[in-house]
Design a protein around this motif. Structure first.
Motif, PDB file in Angstrom:
ATOM      1  N   ALA A 179       0.229   7.607   5.518  1.00 13.85           N
ATOM      2  CA  ALA A 179      -0.555   8.764   5.953  1.00 13.85           C
ATOM      3  C   ALA A 179      -1.108   9.532   4.759  1.00 13.85           C
ATOM      4  O   ALA A 179      -2.269   9.955   4.748  1.00 13.85           O
ATOM      5  CB  ALA A 179       0.296   9.670   6.835  1.00 13.85           C
ATOM      6  N   PHE A 180      -0.280   9.714   3.727  1.00 16.87           N
ATOM      7  CA  PHE A 180      -0.747  10.416   2.537  1.00 16.87           C
ATOM      8  C   PHE A 180      -1.852   9.616   1.843  1.00 16.87           C
ATOM      9  O   PHE A 180      -2.823  10.188   1.333  1.00 16.87           O
ATOM     10  CB  PHE A 180       0.411  10.653   1.574  1.00 16.87           C
ATOM     11  N   ALA A 181      -1.703   8.290   1.800  1.00 17.34           N
ATOM     12  CA  ALA A 181      -2.708   7.457   1.140  1.00 17.34           C
ATOM     13  C   ALA A 181      -4.063   7.586   1.818  1.00 17.34           C
ATOM     14  O   ALA A 181      -5.099   7.609   1.148  1.00 17.34           O
ATOM     15  CB  ALA A 181      -2.256   6.003   1.122  1.00 17.34           C
ATOM     16  N   THR A 182      -4.070   7.681   3.145  1.00 15.48           N
ATOM     17  CA  THR A 182      -5.346   7.853   3.848  1.00 15.48           C
ATOM     18  C   THR A 182      -5.957   9.213   3.578  1.00 15.48           C
ATOM     19  O   THR A 182      -7.138   9.437   3.860  1.00 15.48           O
ATOM     20  CB  THR A 182      -5.168   7.655   5.359  1.00 15.48           C
ATOM     21  N   ARG A 193      -7.355  -0.342   6.086  1.00 23.09           N
ATOM     22  CA  ARG A 193      -6.272   0.627   6.259  1.00 23.09           C
ATOM     23  C   ARG A 193      -6.492   1.891   5.437  1.00 23.09           C
ATOM     24  O   ARG A 193      -5.870   2.926   5.707  1.00 23.09           O
ATOM     25  CB  ARG A 193      -4.930   0.006   5.865  1.00 23.09           C
ATOM     26  N   GLY A 194      -7.329   1.786   4.412  1.00 24.89           N
ATOM     27  CA  GLY A 194      -7.556   2.919   3.526  1.00 24.89           C
ATOM     28  C   GLY A 194      -6.592   2.976   2.364  1.00 24.89           C
ATOM     29  O   GLY A 194      -6.595   3.946   1.603  1.00 24.89           O
ATOM     30  N   TYR A 195      -5.772   1.961   2.198  1.00 26.50           N
ATOM     31  CA  TYR A 195      -4.838   1.927   1.069  1.00 26.50           C
ATOM     32  C   TYR A 195      -4.450   0.486   0.778  1.00 26.50           C
ATOM     33  O   TYR A 195      -4.594  -0.411   1.613  1.00 26.50           O
ATOM     34  CB  TYR A 195      -3.585   2.760   1.356  1.00 26.50           C
ATOM     35  N   THR A 196      -3.961   0.288  -0.421  1.00 25.34           N
ATOM     36  CA  THR A 196      -3.427  -1.003  -0.819  1.00 25.34           C
ATOM     37  C   THR A 196      -2.178  -0.737  -1.648  1.00 25.34           C
ATOM     38  O   THR A 196      -1.871   0.417  -1.971  1.00 25.34           O
ATOM     39  CB  THR A 196      -4.454  -1.808  -1.610  1.00 25.34           C
ATOM     40  N   GLY A 197      -1.455  -1.782  -1.992  1.00 23.97           N
ATOM     41  CA  GLY A 197      -0.208  -1.507  -2.696  1.00 23.97           C
ATOM     42  C   GLY A 197       0.352  -2.683  -3.459  1.00 23.97           C
ATOM     43  O   GLY A 197      -0.193  -3.788  -3.469  1.00 23.97           O
ATOM     44  N   ARG A 198       1.477  -2.402  -4.106  1.00 21.84           N
ATOM     45  CA  ARG A 198       2.219  -3.381  -4.886  1.00 21.84           C
ATOM     46  C   ARG A 198       3.684  -3.271  -4.524  1.00 21.84           C
ATOM     47  O   ARG A 198       4.253  -2.161  -4.450  1.00 21.84           O
ATOM     48  CB  ARG A 198       2.020  -3.108  -6.379  1.00 21.84           C
ATOM     49  N   MET A 248       1.769   2.533  -3.708  1.00 25.71           N
ATOM     50  CA  MET A 248       0.715   2.584  -2.692  1.00 25.71           C
ATOM     51  C   MET A 248      -0.395   3.492  -3.214  1.00 25.71           C
ATOM     52  O   MET A 248      -0.129   4.599  -3.672  1.00 25.71           O
ATOM     53  CB  MET A 248       1.261   3.117  -1.363  1.00 25.71           C
ATOM     54  N   ARG A 249      -1.617   3.004  -3.145  1.00 27.87           N
ATOM     55  CA  ARG A 249      -2.731   3.809  -3.640  1.00 27.87           C
ATOM     56  C   ARG A 249      -3.889   3.766  -2.658  1.00 27.87           C
ATOM     57  O   ARG A 249      -4.131   2.747  -2.007  1.00 27.87           O
ATOM     58  CB  ARG A 249      -3.184   3.323  -5.015  1.00 27.87           C
ATOM     59  N   PRO A 250      -4.608   4.878  -2.542  1.00 29.25           N
ATOM     60  CA  PRO A 250      -5.745   4.924  -1.627  1.00 29.25           C
ATOM     61  C   PRO A 250      -6.919   4.116  -2.161  1.00 29.25           C
ATOM     62  O   PRO A 250      -7.153   4.054  -3.371  1.00 29.25           O
ATOM     63  CB  PRO A 250      -6.084   6.413  -1.559  1.00 29.25           C
ATOM     64  N   VAL A 251      -7.633   3.479  -1.261  1.00 26.30           N
ATOM     65  CA  VAL A 251      -8.842   2.727  -1.620  1.00 26.30           C
ATOM     66  C   VAL A 251      -9.885   2.963  -0.532  1.00 26.30           C
ATOM     67  O   VAL A 251      -9.550   3.355   0.596  1.00 26.30           O
ATOM     68  CB  VAL A 251      -8.559   1.215  -1.751  1.00 26.30           C
ATOM     69  N   PRO A 252     -11.149   2.722  -0.815  1.00 25.15           N
ATOM     70  CA  PRO A 252     -12.177   2.854   0.229  1.00 25.15           C
ATOM     71  C   PRO A 252     -11.918   1.872   1.369  1.00 25.15           C
ATOM     72  O   PRO A 252     -11.410   0.760   1.146  1.00 25.15           O
ATOM     73  CB  PRO A 252     -13.475   2.514  -0.520  1.00 25.15           C
TER      74      PRO A 252
END
Length: 314
Positions: free
Chosen positions: A118-121, A164-169, A154-158
């Protein structure tokens, strides 16, 4: 001798944990957000607060706290067994982007997958640091804990890049349900990672606790150093004000370290509702969804994953 060696290694890992593991498992997973405390609290109240009012009719409540780290952690005890009702936001001493640590009053440790998403979005990235020594026989704590050392970013992306509005590692090692170590290596690797270790013959050596500490440092974090937290002796607690869920229980740190049975741990919650819910009640623990103690998978719940061995019903 091998057992002695494993116990010695587990004790050393315990000593390196935050406050020497005294608050384990409450502090097993530490989540850091790329925002200051006030921004995190405002986002949390906006996102979670509306849903709680719609579902229960009771608002979330903010409390400003002061004190050293252990005084602040004590606000999360006793811990809820089924659903943590208190969320602690603590400022950290960093020059990096991850300026707030969050913990929840859960007896198994915080696993805020839904909060992180939710925060990432909303444009706020996060890092989750999880560490627990492998002590299945209970030689350190009576209950015994399975080992895990894991870093999640987790980081926000376009949305054009990821809907989803985020991607991660996700990278680390953990003990599987069958008792062996497994290595997790998902998402794009971070620039500072030492990938040469990921092919070590012994799986547990592919990502050690020291690796976790080193990677966290690259992100501007010192997760196991007590002086990293609340240097100004302030924090914010956001808590539920309505009744606890049906059959909720409360557990102390000692309870959580000595008993792994959620039906026997601690004492009944004095404010738990006495009305059994008509609809299915789901609890998420370590990313797995449970209903009446049975592991399920409900894809409608953000942040859950299928339980081990899950096979879709056709």
């Amino acid at each position: 001798m091998e057992t002695v060696g494993r116990t010695s290694a587990a004790r050393q890992e315990t000593e390196r944990l935050l406050l020497g593991g005294a608050w384990h498992p409450l502090t097993k997973s530490l989540t850091f957000f790329a925002a200051d405390v006030e921004e995190c609290v405002a986002s949390f109240l906006d996102w979670r607060g509306r849903g709680v009012i719609e579902r229960t009719g009771h608002p979330l409540r903010r409390r400003d706290l002061t004190g050293d780290l252990e005084t602040l952690l004590a606000e999360l005890t006793p811990m809820e067994v089924a659903m943590g009702r208190r969320n602690l936001f603590v400022p950290v001493a960093t020059d990096g982007p991850y300026r707030t640590m969050m913990l929840r009053s859960s007896w198994l440790g915080t696993d805020p997958g839904s909060e992180r998403a939710a925060f990432a979005t909303r444009g706020v990235g996060s890092v989750q640091v999880t560490s627990s020594p492998n002590d299945p026989r209970g030689l350190i704590w009576p209950r015994g804990f399975h080992g895990i050392h894991h870093l999640g970013v987790m980081r926000p992306v376009p949305v054009e890049q990821d809907d989803r509005g985020y991607t991660g590692r996700s990278v680390g090692v953990r003990i599987s349900d069958r008792g062996g170590w497994i290595f997790v290596d998902l998402g794009d690797r971070l620039p500072f990672e030492d990938a040469s270790a990921y092919t070590a013959p012994r799986v547990k050596n592919r990502f050690t606790q020291q690796t976790l500490i080193d990677y966290a440092a690259e992100l501007g974090l010192r997760p196991f150093d007590a002086d990293f937290y609340a240097s100004d002796r302030t924090a914010v607690l956001v808590e539920h004000t309505g009744p606890a869920i049906w059959r909720e229980r409360l557990a102390s740190i000692a309870d959580a370290q000595s008993n792994g049975n959620p039906d026997r741990i601690g004492i009944p919650h004095p404010d738990a509702t006495t009305i059994e819910p008509e609809s299915r009640t789901i609890t998420v623990i370590d990313g797995i969804a449970y209903h009446r103690g049975e592991a399920i998978w409900d894809p409608s719940i953000l942040g859950t994953r299928p339980p081990p061995g899950w096979t879709p019903k056709i």
